[in-house]
Motif scaffolding. Sequence first.
Motif, short mmCIF file in Angstrom:
data_model
loop_
_atom_site.label_atom_id
_atom_site.label_comp_id
_atom_site.label_asym_id
_atom_site.label_seq_id
_atom_site.Cartn_x
_atom_site.Cartn_y
_atom_site.Cartn_z
N ILE A 1 0.86 -1.18 0.00
CA ILE A 1 0.00 0.00 0.00
C ILE A 1 0.90 1.23 0.00
O ILE A 1 1.96 1.23 0.62
N THR A 2 0.48 2.26 -0.72
CA THR A 2 1.23 3.51 -0.77
C THR A 2 0.38 4.63 -0.18
O THR A 2 -0.85 4.61 -0.25
N LYS A 3 1.07 5.63 0.39
CA LYS A 3 0.39 6.78 1.00
C LYS A 3 0.59 8.02 0.15
O LYS A 3 1.71 8.33 -0.28
N LEU A 7 -0.36 4.75 9.52
CA LEU A 7 -0.99 3.62 8.85
C LEU A 7 -0.26 2.33 9.22
O LEU A 7 0.98 2.28 9.23
N ALA A 8 -1.00 1.29 9.54
CA ALA A 8 -0.45 -0.04 9.77
C ALA A 8 -1.43 -1.05 9.16
O ALA A 8 -2.65 -0.89 9.27
N CYS A 9 -0.90 -2.07 8.48
CA CYS A 9 -1.75 -3.03 7.76
C CYS A 9 -1.27 -4.46 7.97
O CYS A 9 -0.12 -4.70 8.33
N ALA A 10 -2.16 -5.40 7.70
CA ALA A 10 -1.82 -6.82 7.77
C ALA A 10 -2.80 -7.62 6.92
O ALA A 10 -3.89 -7.14 6.57
N VAL A 11 -2.40 -8.83 6.60
CA VAL A 11 -3.27 -9.78 5.89
C VAL A 11 -3.44 -11.01 6.77
O VAL A 11 -2.47 -11.48 7.40
N ILE A 12 -4.66 -11.51 6.86
CA ILE A 12 -4.94 -12.76 7.59
C ILE A 12 -5.54 -13.74 6.59
O ILE A 12 -6.53 -13.43 5.92
N ARG A 13 -4.96 -14.92 6.50
CA ARG A 13 -5.45 -15.92 5.56
C ARG A 13 -5.93 -17.18 6.30
O ARG A 13 -5.46 -17.49 7.39
N GLY A 14 -6.86 -17.86 5.63
CA GLY A 14 -7.30 -19.16 6.13
C GLY A 14 -8.27 -19.10 7.30
O GLY A 14 -8.37 -20.05 8.07
N ARG A 42 -12.40 -9.85 -2.50
CA ARG A 42 -13.25 -8.99 -3.35
C ARG A 42 -12.51 -7.75 -3.83
O ARG A 42 -13.12 -6.88 -4.47
N ILE A 43 -11.23 -7.63 -3.50
CA ILE A 43 -10.45 -6.45 -3.90
C ILE A 43 -9.11 -6.90 -4.46
O ILE A 43 -8.69 -8.04 -4.25
N LYS A 44 -8.44 -5.98 -5.16
CA LYS A 44 -7.20 -6.33 -5.84
C LYS A 44 -6.08 -5.38 -5.43
O LYS A 44 -6.18 -4.17 -5.63
N PRO A 45 -5.01 -5.92 -4.81
CA PRO A 45 -3.86 -5.07 -4.48
C PRO A 45 -3.07 -4.74 -5.74
O PRO A 45 -3.26 -5.38 -6.78
N PRO A 46 -2.16 -3.74 -5.67
CA PRO A 46 -1.78 -2.95 -4.49
C PRO A 46 -2.85 -1.90 -4.15
O PRO A 46 -3.66 -1.52 -5.00
N PHE A 47 -2.77 -1.40 -2.90
CA PHE A 47 -3.74 -0.45 -2.41
C PHE A 47 -3.13 0.94 -2.31
O PHE A 47 -1.90 1.10 -2.30
N ARG A 48 -4.00 1.95 -2.25
CA ARG A 48 -3.55 3.33 -2.11
C ARG A 48 -4.32 4.02 -0.99
O ARG A 48 -5.53 3.81 -0.85
N TYR A 49 -3.60 4.81 -0.22
CA TYR A 49 -4.19 5.60 0.88
C TYR A 49 -4.03 7.07 0.49
O TYR A 49 -2.91 7.58 0.48
N ILE A 50 -5.14 7.72 0.15
CA ILE A 50 -5.06 9.05 -0.45
C ILE A 50 -5.97 10.05 0.27
O ILE A 50 -6.82 9.67 1.08
N ASP A 102 -10.26 19.99 4.15
CA ASP A 102 -10.86 20.19 2.83
C ASP A 102 -10.94 18.89 2.04
O ASP A 102 -11.75 18.76 1.13
N LYS A 103 -10.08 17.94 2.37
CA LYS A 103 -10.10 16.62 1.73
C LYS A 103 -10.21 15.55 2.82
O LYS A 103 -9.84 15.79 3.97
N TYR A 104 -10.68 14.35 2.41
CA TYR A 104 -10.93 13.28 3.37
C TYR A 104 -10.11 12.03 3.02
O TYR A 104 -9.82 11.78 1.85
N PRO A 105 -9.75 11.21 4.03
CA PRO A 105 -8.97 10.00 3.78
C PRO A 105 -9.79 8.96 3.01
O PRO A 105 -11.00 8.82 3.22
N LEU A 106 -9.11 8.21 2.15
CA LEU A 106 -9.77 7.17 1.37
C LEU A 106 -8.75 6.08 1.03
O LEU A 106 -7.61 6.39 0.70
N ILE A 107 -9.18 4.82 1.14
CA ILE A 107 -8.31 3.70 0.76
C ILE A 107 -8.96 2.98 -0.42
O ILE A 107 -10.13 2.57 -0.35
N LEU A 108 -8.20 2.82 -1.52
CA LEU A 108 -8.68 2.21 -2.74
C LEU A 108 -7.79 1.04 -3.14
O LEU A 108 -6.64 0.95 -2.72
N ASP A 109 -8.34 0.17 -4.02
CA ASP A 109 -7.51 -0.92 -4.54
C ASP A 109 -7.00 -0.56 -5.94
O ASP A 109 -7.17 0.57 -6.41
N ALA A 110 -6.38 -1.52 -6.60
CA ALA A 110 -5.75 -1.27 -7.90
C ALA A 110 -6.76 -0.90 -8.97
O ALA A 110 -6.40 -0.28 -9.99
#
Length: 532
Positions: free
Chosen positions: A84-86, A97-104, A142-150, A190-198
């Motif tokens: 993910i990029t900021k 920002l801190a992130c993780a993936v959990i599988r299974g 349901r989403i596709k990396p890489p992600f963006r934090y904008i 004036d702008k708000y945080p948003l996280i999007l996928d590829a």
Amino acid sequence: MPVITLYYDDIEELSGVDKDIIIQRIPMMGCDIERIEEDHVDIEFFPNRPDLYSTEGVARAIRGFLDIETGLRKFSLTPSDISITKDREIEKIRPYLACAVIRGIRFNSRSIESLMSLQESLHWAVGRNRKKVSIGVHDLGRIKPPFRYIAQDPGFKFIPLDFTEPMTMREILEKHPKGVKFAYILEKFDKYPLILDAEDNILSFPPIINGELTRVTEDTKDLFIEATGLDPSVSVALNIVVTALAERGGRIESVTIDGRMQTPGLEPGIMELKISEVEELLGIRLEDKELIHCLERMRYGAIISGSNIEVSVPAYRSDILHTWDLVEDIAIGYGFDRIRPEFPSTSTIGNAHPISRLKEAIREIMVGLGYSEVMPFTLTSERIQFDMMRRERIKNVTHILYPISEEHTIVRPAILPNLLEILSINRHRELPQRIFEVGEVVKDCRTVQHLGAVAIHPQANFTEIQAVVDAVMRERSIEYEVAESSDPAFIEDRRADIMIRGERAGVFGELHPEVISNSGLEHPIIGFEIEL
């Protein structure tokens, strides 16, 4: 404090312990049982243990406390290819920002409820009602990396959780229940945080709401978890969530942020504890082996090193700030029920403090005058103390260095504003309402005792409150005079200063309509406050 629901079938499966034993022993871990129902028990945990705000965290702790699985719980962390990029602009709004993936993960209704409950409890305990930290949990399938934090314009549209039609981010803050509740966090931007996928799909609008697309269901197998906020405690919240999910068999994978940092960090912290310090604080002597056993029961790693203990603190234990925190856990691990009470070697006779006697006498007078005692918070804000009271802000107030909210930034210099808060909370109750408090305020870095009282009803007037003040002074055998007052909290010509030996000791009168309106009230209010 958070109340955690433990369903018997779920906690028994995760801990391997019978529910009756859990109900019997869990209070010795430092919690209170709220209620026992047919299929679950509700338990209240202290705010200093957010790692216990889930069934998974409780099961891990119970296994250690009952000697089923002791010592440091080690978690396997595998690097992933997800990143993910900021955006640069986000640094001015919500930079951490801190992130993780959990599988299974194999979800069911119980585990989903536990995860959502943990998320909301952490928003309160660690996140300061989402302002400091907020957590988003998403269905990775349901989403596709890489992600963006904008940082995004408020007019951007997406479908928020629990809705079916797209809304702009501004509309979400105005119409969505979560948006209305937490809009104040973003009101100055004036702008708000948003996280999007590829593919520009929306994951979340932190700290407000997730997108409907990434809703977690019983079919979800893999999760993407993000924690955003205003300081590094985002990592604490993330560690608690991912380690809880690991207790359900989830595999933790790291996420690369901006190509250089990987989260989560699950390495234990190391602290040195002097053995002599344990004996000094607890008052009992424990053998080295028993000290190690107590720490391992509380899920620490521990090694004796000369006269010290090298303690490995789990990454999910955000409350361990001092060696005394470790000593407290040693006492819990040893068992408070095993510590024998002893009579003191000296015998003394207690006596009431003069201030306590004074306050008791004041209470008796006020109750006799038909007033009910209340106990507001002593922490408040300059907005409540001065702005809402139409009073000028003063410089010699005592500020809180690290306030937990915007409403608790100073120690109160006056009681009246707090009494108006109580009236505001109870504005749906029948009138008249007459309340008082005798308590501490801080003025010029000095703690003093004040008496404050207010009354609200349609016929409240200056004569009534003057009679109350006069009765208090007469019962205390205090000679006083009244003088013209300039206190802007009261109506001009319906206010007076209380003068004792030529010095201003207090004020009374009819509250100004603007003050009444600022508190969301409608009827006339009278009041007084005096330094005791």
